[in-house]
Design a protein around this motif. Structure first.
Motif, PDB file in Angstrom:
ATOM      1  N   TYR A 115      -3.303  -6.433  -2.835  1.00 34.77           N
ATOM      2  CA  TYR A 115      -1.762  -6.808  -2.744  1.00 34.77           C
ATOM      3  C   TYR A 115      -1.608  -7.478  -4.143  1.00 34.77           C
ATOM      4  O   TYR A 115      -0.455  -7.677  -4.561  1.00 34.77           O
ATOM      5  CB  TYR A 115      -1.196  -7.268  -1.557  1.00 34.77           C
ATOM      6  N   LYS A 120       7.681   1.231  -5.020  1.00 36.05           N
ATOM      7  CA  LYS A 120       8.664   1.439  -3.723  1.00 36.05           C
ATOM      8  C   LYS A 120       8.902   2.980  -3.105  1.00 36.05           C
ATOM      9  O   LYS A 120       8.774   2.986  -1.991  1.00 36.05           O
ATOM     10  CB  LYS A 120      10.221   1.179  -4.432  1.00 36.05           C
ATOM     11  N   LYS A 135       5.778   3.052  -1.156  1.00 34.78           N
ATOM     12  CA  LYS A 135       5.892   2.234   0.001  1.00 34.78           C
ATOM     13  C   LYS A 135       6.831   2.991   1.161  1.00 34.78           C
ATOM     14  O   LYS A 135       6.094   3.016   2.214  1.00 34.78           O
ATOM     15  CB  LYS A 135       6.679   0.732  -0.235  1.00 34.78           C
ATOM     16  N   GLU A 136       7.969   3.565   0.655  1.00 35.66           N
ATOM     17  CA  GLU A 136       8.668   4.314   1.560  1.00 35.66           C
ATOM     18  C   GLU A 136       8.648   5.802   1.770  1.00 35.66           C
ATOM     19  O   GLU A 136       8.974   6.370   2.847  1.00 35.66           O
ATOM     20  CB  GLU A 136       9.980   3.935   0.894  1.00 35.66           C
ATOM     21  N   ALA A 168       4.839 -11.823   0.044  1.00 34.82           N
ATOM     22  CA  ALA A 168       5.958 -11.369   0.865  1.00 34.82           C
ATOM     23  C   ALA A 168       5.587  -9.748   1.366  1.00 34.82           C
ATOM     24  O   ALA A 168       5.801  -9.434   2.191  1.00 34.82           O
ATOM     25  CB  ALA A 168       7.348 -11.614   0.436  1.00 34.82           C
ATOM     26  N   PHE A 169       5.375  -9.139   0.044  1.00 35.15           N
ATOM     27  CA  PHE A 169       5.162  -7.700   0.189  1.00 35.15           C
ATOM     28  C   PHE A 169       3.709  -7.454   0.955  1.00 35.15           C
ATOM     29  O   PHE A 169       3.917  -6.628   1.994  1.00 35.15           O
ATOM     30  CB  PHE A 169       4.917  -7.278  -1.277  1.00 35.15           C
ATOM     31  N   GLU A 206       4.413  -7.856   4.867  1.00 35.98           N
ATOM     32  CA  GLU A 206       4.959  -6.714   5.537  1.00 35.98           C
ATOM     33  C   GLU A 206       4.162  -5.755   6.462  1.00 35.98           C
ATOM     34  O   GLU A 206       4.328  -4.915   7.018  1.00 35.98           O
ATOM     35  CB  GLU A 206       5.847  -5.791   4.760  1.00 35.98           C
ATOM     36  N   TYR A 207       2.876  -5.943   6.147  1.00 38.02           N
ATOM     37  CA  TYR A 207       1.780  -5.075   6.910  1.00 38.02           C
ATOM     38  C   TYR A 207       0.915  -5.668   7.605  1.00 38.02           C
ATOM     39  O   TYR A 207       0.470  -7.222   7.361  1.00 38.02           O
ATOM     40  CB  TYR A 207       1.022  -4.179   5.709  1.00 38.02           C
ATOM     41  N   GLU A 208       0.339  -5.241   8.895  1.00 35.30           N
ATOM     42  CA  GLU A 208      -0.770  -5.737   9.551  1.00 35.30           C
ATOM     43  C   GLU A 208      -2.207  -5.374   9.243  1.00 35.30           C
ATOM     44  O   GLU A 208      -2.166  -4.044   9.039  1.00 35.30           O
ATOM     45  CB  GLU A 208      -0.549  -5.513  11.038  1.00 35.30           C
ATOM     46  N   PRO A 221      -1.038 -10.711   9.658  1.00 36.68           N
ATOM     47  CA  PRO A 221      -0.279 -10.228   8.199  1.00 36.68           C
ATOM     48  C   PRO A 221      -1.018 -10.206   7.208  1.00 36.68           C
ATOM     49  O   PRO A 221      -1.903 -11.021   7.350  1.00 36.68           O
ATOM     50  CB  PRO A 221       0.839 -11.297   8.251  1.00 36.68           C
TER      51      PRO A 221
END
Length: 253
Positions: free
Chosen positions: A69, A52, A55-56, A84-85, A88-90, A105
């Motif tokens: 992933y 986390k 990621k942030e 799902a994780f 969140e990214y392209e 995605p």
């Protein structure tokens, strides 16, 4: 965004100071890591919190080019959570039937999406030096996770008496030369952990160090498990060999 940039610059400086650290004999305090020892394992809850933080805070500058992933299922996430994780990214894919590249995605089978298209773009956005990939950071640094934790928690607001910092410099106990250009990258409550763990600087430094130890050697637990099995096999084989030897010598006497 500020936190990402600060942690990015600090991590970049970690790599460049390796030889200087050795020359100065800087040895960070040893931490009680769950992965140490023959039977050591990764603290999955800590590594999840570290993910986390990556990621942030870190992912705006740093890549994890060696990680997919789908790998995060090893940290206790389900396949749906990994999907799902990733989504969140392209990521860029193609070419399509028209010969064009397109974005979509990300999927669990994709590598972690890098924050910049190439190294030059990364350098241009970070003062002329591209932030390093973090996949093998723990293996790339002397003292591994201990050094990363020490550097992230080694900032002092006031330098020791007699130490004069250059303009914009910050004192760090474990950085070679003890003067680092970047301000402390972690601060209280920079993230909000899903399990309610207080986000202190020490806790975040420990968790992101745990996560990076995992990214550097995700197969460690399997390797240690195989080593124990091989050792037990050899132990049993030795016992059988000794018993067989005694039986043969008994017949000769």
């Amino acid at each position: 965004m500020i936190g990402r940039a600060l942690l990015g610059a600090a991590m970049a400086l970690m790599i460049g100071g390796g030889s200087a650290q050795a020359a100065e004999g800087i040895v960070p305090p040893s931490q009680d890591w769950s992965f140490n020892g023959v039977f050591g394992t990764f603290d999955k809850a800590s590594a999840q919190r570290g993910l986390k933080i990556y990621k942030e805070v870190c992912s705006g500058c740093h890549s994890l080019n060696l990680m997919y992933y789908r790998n995060i299922t090893a940290l206790g996430y389900s396949e749906d959570q990994a999907k799902a994780f990733a989504a969140e990214y392209e990521t860029t894919d193609g070419p399509n039937d028209d010969g064009d590249y397109f974005t979509r995605p990300a999927r669990p089978s994709d590598r972690f999406v890098a924050p910049f298209e190439n190294e030059k773009a990364a350098a241009a956005s970070n003062g002329g030096k591209a932030p390093p990939d973090l996949s093998l950071m723990v293996k790339a640094r002397m003292h591994g996770a201990d050094y990363i934790y020490a550097l992230l928690t080694g900032y002092k607001e006031v330098p020791p008496e007699g130490v004069t910092l250059s303009p914009g410099g910050h004192y760090n106990e474990y950085f070679p030369g003890h003067q680092i250009a970047m301000a402390p990258p972690l601060f209280e409550d920079a993230v909000e952990f899903d399990d309610g763990t207080p986000a202190t600087v020490e806790q975040m430094a420990k968790d992101v160090s745990m996560f990076l130890a995992w990214t550097a050697e995700p197969e460690m637990e399997d390797r240690k498990g195989m080593g124990v099995k091989v050792f037990l096999f050899l132990l049993v084989f030795l016992g059988l060999a000794i018993a067989n030897k005694k039986r043969l010598w008994a017949k000769l006497h």
